[in-house]
Design an enzyme around this catalytic site. Structure first.
Site, mmCIF file in Angstrom:
data_model
loop_
_atom_site.group_PDB
_atom_site.id
_atom_site.type_symbol
_atom_site.label_atom_id
_atom_site.label_comp_id
_atom_site.label_asym_id
_atom_site.label_seq_id
_atom_site.Cartn_x
_atom_site.Cartn_y
_atom_site.Cartn_z
ATOM 1 N N ARG A 1 7.172 11.566 -7.541
ATOM 2 C CA ARG A 1 6.500 12.052 -6.326
ATOM 3 C C ARG A 1 7.279 11.697 -5.062
ATOM 4 O O ARG A 1 7.296 12.467 -4.110
ATOM 5 C CB ARG A 1 5.086 11.484 -6.240
ATOM 6 C CG ARG A 1 4.175 12.161 -7.248
ATOM 7 C CD ARG A 1 2.802 11.566 -7.213
ATOM 8 N NE ARG A 1 1.901 12.346 -8.044
ATOM 9 C CZ ARG A 1 0.739 11.906 -8.463
ATOM 10 N NH1 ARG A 1 0.325 10.705 -8.133
ATOM 11 N NH2 ARG A 1 -0.014 12.669 -9.211
ATOM 12 N N GLY B 1 -5.393 18.861 -10.025
ATOM 13 C CA GLY B 1 -6.663 19.412 -9.549
ATOM 14 C C GLY B 1 -6.487 20.468 -8.472
ATOM 15 O O GLY B 1 -7.200 21.487 -8.456
ATOM 16 N N GLY C 1 -2.191 18.376 -15.756
ATOM 17 C CA GLY C 1 -1.589 17.162 -16.299
ATOM 18 C C GLY C 1 -1.077 17.250 -17.723
ATOM 19 O O GLY C 1 0.085 16.944 -17.987
ATOM 20 N N LYS D 1 -11.946 20.662 -22.586
ATOM 21 C CA LYS D 1 -13.270 21.125 -22.180
ATOM 22 C C LYS D 1 -13.297 22.502 -21.546
ATOM 23 O O LYS D 1 -12.455 22.823 -20.713
ATOM 24 C CB LYS D 1 -13.853 20.146 -21.181
ATOM 25 C CG LYS D 1 -14.199 18.821 -21.828
ATOM 26 C CD LYS D 1 -14.934 17.966 -20.849
ATOM 27 C CE LYS D 1 -15.639 16.820 -21.546
ATOM 28 N NZ LYS D 1 -16.275 15.949 -20.576
HETATM 29 P P1 AMP Z 1 -7.803 18.761 -20.505
HETATM 30 O O1 AMP Z 1 -7.682 17.518 -19.673
HETATM 31 O O2 AMP Z 1 -9.141 19.403 -20.472
HETATM 32 O O3 AMP Z 1 -6.652 19.721 -20.259
HETATM 33 O O4 AMP Z 1 -7.664 18.275 -22.004
HETATM 34 C C1 AMP Z 1 -6.506 17.711 -22.534
HETATM 35 C C2 AMP Z 1 -6.868 16.964 -23.783
HETATM 36 O O5 AMP Z 1 -7.477 17.842 -24.692
HETATM 37 C C3 AMP Z 1 -5.699 16.360 -24.508
HETATM 38 O O6 AMP Z 1 -5.777 14.970 -24.405
HETATM 39 C C4 AMP Z 1 -5.888 16.815 -25.945
HETATM 40 O O7 AMP Z 1 -5.731 15.787 -26.879
HETATM 41 C C5 AMP Z 1 -7.311 17.301 -25.970
HETATM 42 N N1 AMP Z 1 -7.559 18.301 -26.994
HETATM 43 C C6 AMP Z 1 -6.897 19.445 -27.201
HETATM 44 N N2 AMP Z 1 -7.378 20.091 -28.268
HETATM 45 C C7 AMP Z 1 -8.388 19.346 -28.758
HETATM 46 C C8 AMP Z 1 -9.259 19.489 -29.882
HETATM 47 N N3 AMP Z 1 -9.199 20.535 -30.678
HETATM 48 N N4 AMP Z 1 -10.183 18.525 -30.058
HETATM 49 C C9 AMP Z 1 -10.243 17.459 -29.228
HETATM 50 N N5 AMP Z 1 -9.444 17.273 -28.185
HETATM 51 C C10 AMP Z 1 -8.517 18.202 -27.949
#
Ligand code: AMP
Length: 398
Positions: free
Chosen positions: A35, A377, A354, A198
């Site tokens: 950064r 974000g 991220g 999510k």
């Molecule tokens: P996000 O911060 O919402 O982009 O989520 C990223 C995280 O989602 C990473 O740490 C992944 O390990 C997790 N992830 C991706 N696919 C899955 C899955 N099928 N089940 C559980 N966690 C997941």
């Protein structure tokens, strides 16, 4: 766009909001200086033209007033070395000492202010605090894209004290140009690849992108909410029950406007959330009871790679599976490789958020994609179609 390229800084004191929120180890050594490094071109352009620079930033999340571990003084040795000069330091970001140091600053000199978040007024967007900061410089430069989605004193409110002298630095300019390119003027076909844990964090993005993209690829943990919406069996996979209905509506809407949504055909399911758990490949909508889907399957990898390779614009946010575990990283790696290969053939690719940035770095492909957003974000909100206060404050005439 009002960038520093349209301004000559000779004899001016530029007050720059930077994002120096870098990780420090126990000895206060910087463990990742990217950064700071990213802000150097903006600083140098101003110094080279005979201006002087006052840097302001936050670091960490101090709770109540000053805390040594969050002091920006820890960054001084690195910053001085990187710029090749002795950077001065003000122990307080506002007040007499800061005013005195700022007013005696000569062309070519740099002053770093203490952590803005030692004052609650910063995150509250307090106007009189912003005015005190504004007294330090002649021209305001915002180069902190990572906080552009916050209406804080130093990121947005302060701009009104520089009605004619407010500008974007190079980081901000690049982020806005590259994200703007995919949102407003994408070459087609345009494919968005969305994954991650999510749906809740991504549903607004999905809905805002529906009428902009030709193809929308859905993977990661969030795919199971969509699979459930289509009547599939997802076993113990991640699910957000309260979003199943919205996922269903989104699929119907995509069908109505002719946007192609690509969902996994098969998945890698595990007996537990562990790298060494037993694993099977099954249909994505037929995950057995007691098993959880942790990656897209091999057929899906081929399907997604085909669509990616036929695209001219690519936006990727979120991993396809639990890529931190080597047994469930194949899907994410195959998407990363397909994006890099397609970029090599002339497509424009933007990676943001991220975990997809972490993934592209893990596979050593960051230099083989068009642009990696540092925004987190802020980038997500921009893609959701929201106005970013830090951007609006500089672009609107007040
Ligand atoms: P996000 O911060 O919402 O982009 O989520 C990223 C995280 O989602 C990473 O740490 C992944 O390990 C997790 N992830 C991706 N696919 C899955 C899955 N099928 N089940 C559980 N966690 C997941």
């Amino acid at each position: 766009m009002k960038t520093i390229d349209n301004y000559h800084f000779q004899g001016k004191k530029a007050l720059i909001r930077v994002d120096f929120n870098v990780p420090l180890d126990d000895q206060f050594h910087i463990t990742d200086a990217s950064r700071i490094n990213a802000a150097i071109p903006t600083i140098n352009k101003i110094l080279d033209e005979g201006g002087s620079v006052i840097l302001m930033s936050h670091l960490g999340r101090p709770k109540e007033g000053p805390e040594d571990k969050f002091s920006l003084k820890h960054l001084l040795p690195y910053l001085s070395e990187k710029l090749g000069l002795d950077v001065q330091f003000a122990n307080d970001c506002v007040g007499q000492e800061a005013l005195d140091l700022a007013s005696s600053l000569k062309p070519g000199e740099v002053l770093l202010l203490e952590n803005l978040r030692f004052y609650k007024e910063e995150t509250k967007g307090d106007e009189s605090f912003a005015e005190k900061l504004a007294r330090l410089g002649d021209v305001y430069v915002n180069d902190a894209f990572g906080t552009a989605h916050r209406a804080h004193a130093s990121t947005a409110i302060i701009a009104s004290f520089f009605p004619d002298e407010k500008l974007f630095g190079y980081i901000m300019g690049n982020e806005l140009k590259n994200i703007g390119k995919i949102l407003h003027d994408p070459q087609r076909p345009f494919t968005a690849i969305l994954g991650g844990a999510k749906v809740s964090g991504k549903i607004e993005i999905i809905r805002n992108l529906l009428d902009k993209v030709d193809n929308l690829i859905i993977g990661g943990g969030m795919m199971f909410t969509f699979i459930k919406a289509m009547g599939g069996d997802i076993g113990n996979s991640l699910i957000e029950e309260d979003l199943v209905e919205l996922a269903r509506e989104t699929l119907v809407e995509a069908g109505n406007i002719g946007t192609r949504i690509l969902m996994p055909i098969d998945a890698v399911a595990a007996s537990a959330f562990e790298n060494d758990a037993e694993k099977i490949v099954c249909k994505a909508g037929e995950i057995p009871e007691g098993w959880m889907g942790l990656d897209i399957g091999p057929e899906t990898q081929l399907l997604f790679a085909d669509v990616i390779k036929s695209s001219k614009t690519l936006l990727w946010n979120g991993p396809m599976g639990v890529f931190e575990m080597s047994n469930f990283e194949a899907g994410t790696k195959s998407v990363a490789l397909a994006v890099a290969e397609t970029t090599g053939k002339g497509a424009f690719s933007l990676i943001g958020g991220g975990d997809s940035v972490a993934a592209i770095n893990k596979y050593g492909l960051a230099k083989q994609v068009s642009y990696v957003s540092t925004g987190g974000g802020a980038m997500l909100e921009y893609i959701e179609g929201k106005q970013l206060p830090g951007v609006v404050a500089v672009t609107t005439d007040q």
